[in-house]
Design an enzyme around this catalytic site. Structure first.
Site, short mmCIF file in Angstrom:
data_model
loop_
_atom_site.label_atom_id
_atom_site.label_comp_id
_atom_site.label_asym_id
_atom_site.label_seq_id
_atom_site.Cartn_x
_atom_site.Cartn_y
_atom_site.Cartn_z
N SER A 146 0.85 -1.18 0.00
CA SER A 146 0.00 0.00 0.00
C SER A 146 0.89 1.23 0.00
CB SER A 146 -0.89 0.01 1.25
OG SER A 146 -1.54 1.25 1.42
N TYR A 159 -1.52 -0.57 10.62
CA TYR A 159 -1.61 -0.93 9.20
C TYR A 159 -0.39 -0.40 8.45
CZ TYR A 159 -3.42 -1.23 4.43
OH TYR A 159 -3.57 -1.51 3.10
#
Length: 232
Positions: A146, A159
């Protein structure tokens, strides 16, 4: 279709393939001629992905697997080796978001869930599948990361940490395995392309996977940053 575009007969293992990005990647690889092994924890979702692949004329096999459980991942690798004798493409896509809260308010249980799924799970999969690729002296390992692994993500530190870690893991393993003719690549989608976003873009990630597995053999794109053309 030239040789670089043809993955017919190849075995592609995709984790987190029951929905979203993983399902789109599995459909894409099957459409290209690969045998897709669709993996995840929720069998009805996996069967839906496999059915979509079969309906489109592709080949798919459902395999329940929890990437946070080493025994589960090792059993999957044994099953793939028994059934197919090889693995050509491993897409480490399984991941979770971990909510939206400042780190000092995040429970240790959620921290463990995020890191165990997004980072430890990739380690388990590479540990279990890389030996098959090393013996065959070929393979692609594609890790779905990501842009949160490149930039700050307030209220998403766990995350973000998992994805920064995944990027570092990917760069390092790429160096370890390139001598075995195994290419390790990482895709960093922007927020509109992720599993946890309401926006469309999952097929964009699948298209990047298609590009990566059809590169000419003398080189490889080790990292792809995927951004929307228009900012949301």
């Amino acid at each position: 279709m030239d040789n670089h575009q043809n993955v017919s007969g190849q075995i592609a293992v995709v984790t987190g393939a029951g929905r979203g990005i993983g399902a789109a990647i599995a459909r894409k690889l099957a459409c290209m001629g690969a045998q897709a092994v669709v993996c995840g924890r929720t069998r009805p979702n996996l069967e839906r992905t496999a059915r979509a692949i079969s309906d489109a004329g592709g080949k798919a096999e459902v395999a329940e697997c929890d990437v946070t459980d080493l025994h589960s991942v090792e059993s999957l690798a044994e099953r793939v080796e028994t059934n197919f004798g090889k693995v050509d493409i491993l897409v480490n896509n399984a991941g979770i978001g971990g909510g939206s809260t400042p780190l000092h308010q995040l429970s240790p249980e959620v921290w463990d869930q995020v890191l165990n799924t997004n980072l430890r799970g990739v380690y388990y999969c590479i540990r279990s599948f890389a030996p098959m690729m090393i013996r065959a002296r070929r393979g692609h390992i594609i890790n779905i990361s990501s842009l949160a692994g490149k930039n700050a993500l307030p209220n998403g530190a766990a995350y973000s940490a998992s994805k920064w870690g995944l990027n570092g893991l990917s760069y390092s393993v790429a160096e370890e395995l390139r001598a075995h003719n195994i290419r390790v690549e990482v895709i960093c989608p922007g927020s509109v392309h992720t599993e946890f976003s309401p926006h469309r873009g999952k097929e964009d990630v699948a298209h990047v996977v298609e590009m990566l597995v059809t590169q000419a053999p003398q080189s490889f794109a080790s990292e792809v940053l995927l951004r929307p053309t228009l900012k949301p």
